[in-house]
Write an enzyme that holds these catalytic residues in place. Sequence first.
Site, PDB file in Angstrom:
ATOM      1  N   HIS A 185       0.959  -1.494   0.314  1.00 24.38           N
ATOM      2  CA  HIS A 185       0.386  -0.368  -0.143  1.00 24.38           C
ATOM      3  C   HIS A 185       0.523   1.600  -0.319  1.00 24.38           C
ATOM      4  O   HIS A 185      -0.049   2.150   0.179  1.00 24.38           O
ATOM      5  CB  HIS A 185      -0.991   0.460   1.207  1.00 24.38           C
ATOM      6  N   HIS A 285      -7.357  -2.899 -10.582  1.00 22.71           N
ATOM      7  CA  HIS A 285      -7.537  -2.005  -9.092  1.00 22.71           C
ATOM      8  C   HIS A 285      -9.189  -2.103  -8.875  1.00 22.71           C
ATOM      9  O   HIS A 285      -9.919  -1.550 -10.072  1.00 22.71           O
ATOM     10  CB  HIS A 285      -7.045  -0.937  -8.820  1.00 22.71           C
TER      11      HIS A 285
END
Length: 383
Positions: A185, A285
Site C-alpha cells: 500500500h 484495481h
Amino acid sequence: MKITKLTTWRVPPRWMFLKIETDEGIVGWGEPVIEGRARTVEAAVHELSGYLIGQDPRNINDLWQMMYRAGFYRGGPILMSAIAGIDQALWDIKGKALGVPVYELLGGLVREKMKTYSWVGGDRPADVIADIRRLREAGFDTFKLNGTEELGLLDSAAKVDDAVGRIAEIRAAFGNEIEFGIDFHGRVSAPMARVLLRALEPYRPLFVEEPVLPEQAEHYPLLAAQTAIPLAAGERMYSRYDFKRVFAAGGIAIIQPDLSHAGGISECFRIAAMAEAHDVALAPHCPLGPVALAACLQVDFVSHNAVLQEQSMGIHYNKDAELLDYVKNRDDFRIEDGFIRPLPKPGLGVEVDEERVIAASAAHAQDWRNPVWRHADGSVAEW
Ligand SMILES: O=C(O)[C@H](O)[C@@H](O)[C@@H](O)[C@H](O)CO
Ligand SMILES: [Mg+2]
C-alpha cells in the site's frame, strides 16, 4: 446522436456516478472518482463537458484524444479519472445504441468466467483468519490484505516479525488451499521492502502489491531481482505513458490499472495489450463501485492476460453503502466460487438505480478522506 447533458452525483461510501444524456434518449453511466478527491474530479468532469456537449458520443476514440490532448497539461490522477468516467459512459451509450455488451465491441469473449478476490483484514490488518474463513464459505479462495500498519523508513525487527507472523499464521491455518496478495500500500520504503520480501519468501504470497510507492518505481526491477514473489502495481498509474516506463524497466509481473483512474475502458484496453506483449498479467484495481467494476469486467473478458479482478463486496471502505446498493440488475453481478460471468446486458451491463443515487447523494454529508497516519515521533506516515 448528440451529447446533451452531464450530471454527477457524489454518493456514499466514497464514489461518484456520472450520467451522460443524449438527444436520442440513450443514457450512459460512468464512475469518475479518485478516492478522497471526489469534488476535484467532479470539477474536472464538468470542465471537460464543454468539449462534449453537442458531440456524437459514439466517436469515442476522437473524444478521448480530444479530452486528453486538448489540455496542454495532461495525465495524473484527477484528469485521467475524469476522462475515465466519461469514457466509461461513452462506451455504455455505444453498446446500448447497438444493443450489445461492450465486450462484443472489443472483439468478443476470451473466457467464460473471471476470477475475483476479496479483501480481508481492513486498514490495520486484523482478524484475517476469521475473515478468510467466512469468505471461503462464500466460495472465495483468493484474498488480499494489507501487509503492515505504519512502517518507518527504517523499522524494527518486531514490526517485521509482526507483518511476517500474520502471513505465517494464514499459511499455517489454510496451507496452499488459498492464495493471497499482500498490499504494501505504499507504506513500505525501498530498504524495508527488501527486508520484508526476503522474510515473506517462504510463505509464497500470490503477489506483493505496491512494494514501494509509485514514485519509487525505479526500485521495482531491483526488488524483483531479489525475490521470486511476483510484484504488482498500477492503481496509481494513469495512462499508457506511465505504464510504458514500468514495462521497459521490468520488475512488475502483474499490473493493476484502475478503470476509473487510468483513462477508462479505451486506455486500459490498450494498457492490457501492452502488458501482454511483455508477458505481464492484468489484475484491474477496483475497490470502488458497480460501474467501475462493470468497466473492469468488460476489459477482463477481452484480455487474454487478465488473471484476477478486485471487487469491493464487504471491503473495509464500504461504510454506509455496499457494492450493489445502487444497482437494479444485482443478479448479473453474482459471484459463484469466486468467479463472475460476463455481464449480459447492452453497454457496460449495469442498470443504475438513478432514484437511489439521487437520494443517497442528497443525503450525502461527509466526504470520504483517507486517514492521516503519524509515526510515534509525530511525523506523517504513509497510510
Ligand atoms: O488495492 C487496493 O484496493 C487499494 O490499495 C485501496 O486500498 C486504495 O486504493 C484505496 O482505495 C485508496 O483510498
Ligand atoms: Mg492496493
